[in-house]
Design a protein around this motif. Sequence first.
Motif, mmCIF file in Angstrom:
data_model
loop_
_atom_site.group_PDB
_atom_site.id
_atom_site.type_symbol
_atom_site.label_atom_id
_atom_site.label_comp_id
_atom_site.label_asym_id
_atom_site.label_seq_id
_atom_site.Cartn_x
_atom_site.Cartn_y
_atom_site.Cartn_z
ATOM 1 N N TYR A 168 0.810 -1.215 0.000
ATOM 2 C CA TYR A 168 0.000 0.000 0.000
ATOM 3 C C TYR A 168 0.845 1.268 0.000
ATOM 4 C CZ TYR A 168 -3.349 -3.521 1.571
ATOM 5 O OH TYR A 168 -4.126 -4.636 1.674
ATOM 6 N N TYR A 232 -1.683 4.992 4.535
ATOM 7 C CA TYR A 232 -3.097 5.313 4.336
ATOM 8 C C TYR A 232 -3.276 6.512 3.405
ATOM 9 C CZ TYR A 232 -5.078 1.942 7.605
ATOM 10 O OH TYR A 232 -5.501 0.777 8.207
ATOM 11 N N ASP A 238 -8.876 5.214 -2.572
ATOM 12 C CA ASP A 238 -9.340 3.872 -2.904
ATOM 13 C C ASP A 238 -9.975 3.246 -1.663
ATOM 14 O OD1 ASP A 238 -9.630 1.162 -3.573
ATOM 15 O OD2 ASP A 238 -7.901 1.215 -4.919
ATOM 16 N N VAL A 239 -11.281 3.356 -1.548
ATOM 17 C CA VAL A 239 -11.996 2.908 -0.353
ATOM 18 C C VAL A 239 -11.772 1.425 -0.099
ATOM 19 C CG1 VAL A 239 -14.265 2.639 0.703
ATOM 20 C CG2 VAL A 239 -13.731 4.714 -0.592
ATOM 21 N N ASP A 240 -11.759 0.628 -1.159
ATOM 22 C CA ASP A 240 -11.588 -0.812 -0.994
ATOM 23 C C ASP A 240 -10.215 -1.150 -0.424
ATOM 24 O OD1 ASP A 240 -14.124 -1.277 -1.953
ATOM 25 O OD2 ASP A 240 -13.459 -1.665 -4.012
ATOM 26 N N ARG A 241 -9.194 -0.463 -0.911
ATOM 27 C CA ARG A 241 -7.841 -0.744 -0.414
ATOM 28 C C ARG A 241 -7.673 -0.257 1.028
ATOM 29 N NH1 ARG A 241 -2.846 0.595 -3.689
ATOM 30 N NH2 ARG A 241 -2.110 -1.366 -2.807
ATOM 31 N N SER A 243 -10.028 -0.259 3.245
ATOM 32 C CA SER A 243 -10.698 -1.287 4.046
ATOM 33 C C SER A 243 -9.839 -2.533 4.182
ATOM 34 C CB SER A 243 -12.048 -1.648 3.414
ATOM 35 O OG SER A 243 -12.922 -0.542 3.425
ATOM 36 N N GLN A 244 -9.155 -2.902 3.107
ATOM 37 C CA GLN A 244 -8.296 -4.077 3.155
ATOM 38 C C GLN A 244 -7.115 -3.852 4.082
ATOM 39 O OE1 GLN A 244 -8.896 -7.207 1.645
ATOM 40 N NE2 GLN A 244 -7.315 -7.652 3.176
ATOM 41 N N ASP A 246 -7.062 -1.824 6.595
ATOM 42 C CA ASP A 246 -7.640 -1.888 7.941
ATOM 43 C C ASP A 246 -7.688 -3.332 8.440
ATOM 44 O OD1 ASP A 246 -8.090 0.797 8.454
ATOM 45 O OD2 ASP A 246 -10.169 0.777 7.757
ATOM 46 N N ARG A 247 -8.174 -4.222 7.603
ATOM 47 C CA ARG A 247 -8.285 -5.625 7.994
ATOM 48 C C ARG A 247 -6.908 -6.259 8.197
ATOM 49 N NH1 ARG A 247 -12.539 -5.274 4.154
ATOM 50 N NH2 ARG A 247 -11.199 -6.041 2.478
#
Length: 275
Positions: A168, A232, A238-241, A243-244, A246-247
């Motif tokens: 990221y 971040y 990129d909202v999906d990235r 969230s990923q 975060d996980r």
Amino acid sequence: MSSDTATVDDRQLAAKHRAMWASGDYPKLAADLVAPLGPVLVDALGIGTGDRVLDVAAGTGNAAIPAARTGAAVTASDLTPELLEHGRAVAEKEGVELEWREADAHSLPFGDNDFDAVMSCIGVMFAPYHQRAADELLRVCRPGGTIGLINWTPEGHIGRLFATMKPYMPPPPQGASPPPLWGREEHVRDLFGDRVTDVVAQRRTLPVTHFADGAEFRDYFKAVYGPTIAAYRNIADDVDRVSQLDRDIAQLGDDLMDESSRMEWEYLLLTARKA
């Protein structure tokens, strides 16, 4: 590359790193979590009254301030003035005297052989060009003087956090090395070569009970730790990235904990004598 271009590139890189470490609240992390490491390094080096000591990438002075308490003449150097200002305020409040200098670990503004002891506590490891930084540590230490380092290991929490964040992050500067390599004994020995003797290296752990679960670990680093903030920011659109990531970080936090929510953060303590 011409020397002029190199100078410009060095300044740009330093400015980028300065901004990263000024983001968030590293002084909070230093006080909450890693404060115990400074006295460990000072004790390992046997620093005492009258010693001339340089702390490289000193941050807020977690090692420099304890060193100054021994009666040593200490200079705390760091790339980020905001961290130095915080450290200076802490030292003044505690009545501890030492010098604070803004400095790049790749090009220290000190003379050859100026110090009896040169140390860095989870600091110099984040200078991108490891050989240049190692050469500077040695240059400013007098022959027979001591060098002491505490660095997070590749297998420990920061090594694993950086590995988690790597997909990221923007690409590192050309020729840069990963920070956690400084936590590998053979890497540091290669950097110093035959310019040091009496190398002593130990892997130790710092117990951390600050977090209830991986999500709390993630949210803390997301709020206060410059490299995590940078990751971040790099994927903010990129909202999906997001969230990923975060996980991923929450899962890492859970993986690092035992059943009582205790973590053991591994570091390498290494001391050596300049030949």
